[in-house]
Design a protein around this motif. Structure first.
Motif, PDB file in Angstrom:
ATOM      1  N   GLY A 118       0.799  -1.162   0.152  1.00 26.93           N
ATOM      2  CA  GLY A 118      -0.044   0.135   0.020  1.00 26.93           C
ATOM      3  C   GLY A 118       1.004   1.091   0.002  1.00 26.93           C
ATOM      4  N   VAL A 119       0.384   2.398  -0.432  1.00 31.17           N
ATOM      5  CA  VAL A 119       1.163   3.550  -0.453  1.00 31.17           C
ATOM      6  C   VAL A 119       1.586   4.056   0.834  1.00 31.17           C
ATOM      7  CG1 VAL A 119      -0.857   5.058  -0.615  1.00 31.17           C
ATOM      8  CG2 VAL A 119       1.445   5.907  -1.515  1.00 31.17           C
ATOM      9  N   GLU A 120       0.746   3.603   2.033  1.00 26.94           N
ATOM     10  CA  GLU A 120       1.189   4.069   3.221  1.00 26.94           C
ATOM     11  C   GLU A 120       2.469   3.397   3.703  1.00 26.94           C
ATOM     12  OE1 GLU A 120      -3.215   4.161   2.451  1.00 26.94           O
ATOM     13  OE2 GLU A 120      -1.622   2.583   2.465  1.00 26.94           O
ATOM     14  N   GLN A 121       2.925   2.324   3.268  1.00 29.13           N
ATOM     15  CA  GLN A 121       4.079   1.655   3.436  1.00 29.13           C
ATOM     16  C   GLN A 121       5.096   2.466   3.077  1.00 29.13           C
ATOM     17  OE1 GLN A 121       4.510  -2.123   1.438  1.00 29.13           O
ATOM     18  NE2 GLN A 121       5.887  -3.092   2.884  1.00 29.13           N
ATOM     19  N   VAL A 122       5.206   2.930   1.855  1.00 28.21           N
ATOM     20  CA  VAL A 122       6.217   3.827   1.491  1.00 28.21           C
ATOM     21  C   VAL A 122       6.416   5.345   2.285  1.00 28.21           C
ATOM     22  CG1 VAL A 122       7.351   5.064  -0.597  1.00 28.21           C
ATOM     23  CG2 VAL A 122       5.959   2.764  -0.931  1.00 28.21           C
ATOM     24  N   MET A 123       5.044   5.650   2.240  1.00 29.73           N
ATOM     25  CA  MET A 123       4.800   7.064   2.954  1.00 29.73           C
ATOM     26  C   MET A 123       5.408   7.105   4.491  1.00 29.73           C
ATOM     27  SD  MET A 123       0.892   8.003   1.992  1.00 29.73           S
ATOM     28  CE  MET A 123       0.751   9.554   2.751  1.00 29.73           C
ATOM     29  N   PHE A 124       5.215   6.146   5.151  1.00 30.37           N
ATOM     30  CA  PHE A 124       5.826   5.767   6.396  1.00 30.37           C
ATOM     31  C   PHE A 124       7.346   5.588   6.536  1.00 30.37           C
ATOM     32  CE2 PHE A 124       1.732   3.644   7.850  1.00 30.37           C
ATOM     33  CZ  PHE A 124       1.089   4.880   8.295  1.00 30.37           C
ATOM     34  N   PHE A 125       7.858   4.943   5.432  1.00 25.57           N
ATOM     35  CA  PHE A 125       9.233   5.027   5.396  1.00 25.57           C
ATOM     36  C   PHE A 125       9.967   6.214   4.913  1.00 25.57           C
ATOM     37  CE2 PHE A 125      13.022   4.504   2.277  1.00 25.57           C
ATOM     38  CZ  PHE A 125      13.613   3.734   3.338  1.00 25.57           C
ATOM     39  N   LEU A 126       9.331   7.005   4.114  1.00 24.63           N
ATOM     40  CA  LEU A 126       9.857   8.287   3.912  1.00 24.63           C
ATOM     41  C   LEU A 126       9.659   9.435   5.128  1.00 24.63           C
ATOM     42  CD1 LEU A 126       8.336   9.292   0.262  1.00 24.63           C
ATOM     43  CD2 LEU A 126      10.780   8.343   1.041  1.00 24.63           C
ATOM     44  N   GLU A 127       8.710   9.051   5.760  1.00 20.83           N
ATOM     45  CA  GLU A 127       8.452   9.986   6.969  1.00 20.83           C
ATOM     46  C   GLU A 127       9.620   9.310   8.207  1.00 20.83           C
ATOM     47  OE1 GLU A 127       4.457   9.168   8.098  1.00 20.83           O
ATOM     48  OE2 GLU A 127       3.661  10.619   6.695  1.00 20.83           O
ATOM     49  N   ASP A 128       9.723   8.292   8.265  1.00 24.94           N
ATOM     50  CA  ASP A 128      10.968   7.566   9.271  1.00 24.94           C
ATOM     51  C   ASP A 128      12.348   8.209   8.907  1.00 24.94           C
ATOM     52  OD1 ASP A 128       9.085   6.263  10.578  1.00 24.94           O
ATOM     53  OD2 ASP A 128       9.549   4.481   9.515  1.00 24.94           O
ATOM     54  N   GLN A 129      12.314   8.385   7.540  1.00 24.56           N
ATOM     55  CA  GLN A 129      13.685   8.953   6.980  1.00 24.56           C
ATOM     56  C   GLN A 129      13.505  10.546   7.127  1.00 24.56           C
ATOM     57  OE1 GLN A 129      16.286   7.024   6.243  1.00 24.56           O
ATOM     58  NE2 GLN A 129      14.854   5.350   7.102  1.00 24.56           N
ATOM     59  N   HIS A 130      12.697  11.085   7.606  1.00 28.82           N
ATOM     60  CA  HIS A 130      12.639  12.630   7.529  1.00 28.82           C
ATOM     61  C   HIS A 130      12.522  13.248   6.304  1.00 28.82           C
ATOM     62  CE1 HIS A 130      12.680  12.101  11.869  1.00 28.82           C
ATOM     63  NE2 HIS A 130      13.899  11.397  11.868  1.00 28.82           N
ATOM     64  N   ILE A 131      12.051  12.818   5.132  1.00 26.42           N
ATOM     65  CA  ILE A 131      11.775  13.191   3.960  1.00 26.42           C
ATOM     66  C   ILE A 131      10.584  13.991   3.586  1.00 26.42           C
ATOM     67  CG2 ILE A 131      12.100  12.590   1.549  1.00 26.42           C
ATOM     68  CD1 ILE A 131      13.923  10.423   2.373  1.00 26.42           C
ATOM     69  N   PRO A 132      10.558  15.033   3.527  1.00 30.14           N
ATOM     70  CA  PRO A 132       9.121  15.877   3.189  1.00 30.14           C
ATOM     71  C   PRO A 132       8.860  15.343   1.722  1.00 30.14           C
ATOM     72  CG  PRO A 132      10.784  17.533   3.146  1.00 30.14           C
ATOM     73  CD  PRO A 132      11.485  16.066   3.529  1.00 30.14           C
ATOM     74  N   PHE A 133       7.360  14.976   1.457  1.00 32.64           N
ATOM     75  CA  PHE A 133       6.881  14.628   0.113  1.00 32.64           C
ATOM     76  C   PHE A 133       5.389  15.388   0.060  1.00 32.64           C
ATOM     77  CE2 PHE A 133       6.005  11.466   3.189  1.00 32.64           C
ATOM     78  CZ  PHE A 133       4.618  10.874   3.140  1.00 32.64           C
ATOM     79  N   GLN A 134       5.159  15.191  -1.039  1.00 31.57           N
ATOM     80  CA  GLN A 134       3.570  15.490  -1.618  1.00 31.57           C
ATOM     81  C   GLN A 134       2.897  14.323  -2.053  1.00 31.57           C
ATOM     82  OE1 GLN A 134       4.311  18.515  -4.352  1.00 31.57           O
ATOM     83  NE2 GLN A 134       4.417  20.268  -2.937  1.00 31.57           N
ATOM     84  N   VAL A 135       1.804  14.241  -1.789  1.00 34.37           N
ATOM     85  CA  VAL A 135       0.847  13.045  -2.180  1.00 34.37           C
ATOM     86  C   VAL A 135      -0.185  13.525  -3.300  1.00 34.37           C
ATOM     87  CG1 VAL A 135      -0.501  11.317  -1.626  1.00 34.37           C
ATOM     88  CG2 VAL A 135       0.890  11.999   0.127  1.00 34.37           C
ATOM     89  N   HIS A 136      -0.068  13.003  -4.643  1.00 36.27           N
ATOM     90  CA  HIS A 136      -0.793  13.219  -5.685  1.00 36.27           C
ATOM     91  C   HIS A 136      -1.296  11.800  -6.254  1.00 36.27           C
ATOM     92  CE1 HIS A 136       0.794  17.283  -6.111  1.00 36.27           C
ATOM     93  NE2 HIS A 136       1.932  16.703  -5.628  1.00 36.27           N
ATOM     94  N   GLU A 137      -1.808  11.819  -7.378  1.00 34.32           N
ATOM     95  CA  GLU A 137      -2.099  10.766  -8.022  1.00 34.32           C
ATOM     96  C   GLU A 137      -2.141  10.754  -9.688  1.00 34.32           C
ATOM     97  OE1 GLU A 137      -6.041   9.347  -7.063  1.00 34.32           O
ATOM     98  OE2 GLU A 137      -7.215  10.986  -7.759  1.00 34.32           O
ATOM     99  N   ARG A 138      -2.039   9.765 -10.306  1.00 34.34           N
ATOM    100  CA  ARG A 138      -1.584   9.656 -11.780  1.00 34.34           C
ATOM    101  C   ARG A 138      -2.443   8.709 -12.294  1.00 34.34           C
ATOM    102  NH1 ARG A 138       3.975  10.889 -13.492  1.00 34.34           N
ATOM    103  NH2 ARG A 138       3.396  13.033 -12.951  1.00 34.34           N
ATOM    104  N   ARG A 139      -3.200   8.601 -13.475  1.00 35.43           N
ATOM    105  CA  ARG A 139      -3.845   7.942 -14.194  1.00 35.43           C
ATOM    106  C   ARG A 139      -3.016   7.022 -14.988  1.00 35.43           C
ATOM    107  NH1 ARG A 139      -9.615   8.774 -17.397  1.00 35.43           N
ATOM    108  NH2 ARG A 139      -8.251   9.706 -18.759  1.00 35.43           N
TER     109      ARG A 139
END
Length: 201
Positions: A118-139
């Motif tokens: 799930g995308v949350e898995q990657v989001m949590f990983f980035l957050e743990d590494q203190h990497i700011p990111f934006q969430v979007h979607e693409r078709r």
């Protein structure tokens, strides 16, 4: 003298390529529409170039106008890609898009495809590494499936935009997503291939 349809297609392809490479447009359809509008020609029918013709025009533009400086930018984008792929190796990363095709511009992103539960898995990983990111979607479309929206995470490395498209960790990801440019399976490269590409720039 009036342009033939073939000449018009060529002019629209060149202008759309300029809009994408120099001005940062990323939607080929919109680039074609704007190019046709600016040239005062029909935005429909046989005067419209294919996405593949525009991609070819981008390569030609680089060779004509940017052959001396673009390779350094391409190297930077591929180095960022390799660094990000090593960092995200748990998510089976593949490079695709401009950095793989060799058409990187100052406006283009480094695009990686990941697979996860799930995308949350990657989001949590980035957050743990203190990497700011934006969430979007693409078709996009996987295999013979209809187009679907998939999550896209965006962050920056040394002022280079990195996009992470996150796909389900299942059999569908075994086949590459369908390219909006060619209508065929998207070209993609694993870490080993990207490292090899860096040796030839």
């Amino acid at each position: 003298m009036r342009n033939t349809r073939e000449e018009t297609r060529h002019l629209v392809a060149e202008e759309a390529a300029r809009l994408i490479y120099e001005e940062g447009m990323r939607d080929y359809r919109l680039a074609k529409l704007r190019a046709a509008e600016q040239l005062g020609v029909s935005a429909h029918g046989s005067s419209q170039p294919t996405n593949e013709e525009i991609e070819a025009s981008i390569h030609q533009r680089i060779q004509l106008f940017d052959a001396e400086t673009q390779p350094a930018l391409l190297r930077q984008h591929r180095e960022v890609a390799l660094e990000a792929m090593e960092f995200l190796q748990a998510y089976n990363p593949y490079l695709t898009g401009a950095a793989l095709e060799g058409t990187s511009s100052p406006h283009s992103a480094v695009t990686l495809y990941l697979s996860a539960d799930g995308v949350e898995q990657v989001m949590f990983f980035l957050e743990d590494q203190h990497i700011p990111f934006q969430v979007h979607e693409r078709r996009t479309r996987l295999g013979n499936k209809k187009q679907e929206y998939f999550p896209l995470l965006r962050f920056y490395v040394d002022d280079v935009e990195v996009e992470l498209m996150v796909f389900p960790h299942d059999d569908r990801f075994a086949s590459a997503p369908i390219s909006p440019i060619t209508g065929k399976a998207m070209k993609r490269a694993d870490r080993k291939k990207v490292a090899a590409l860096l040796n030839v720039i």
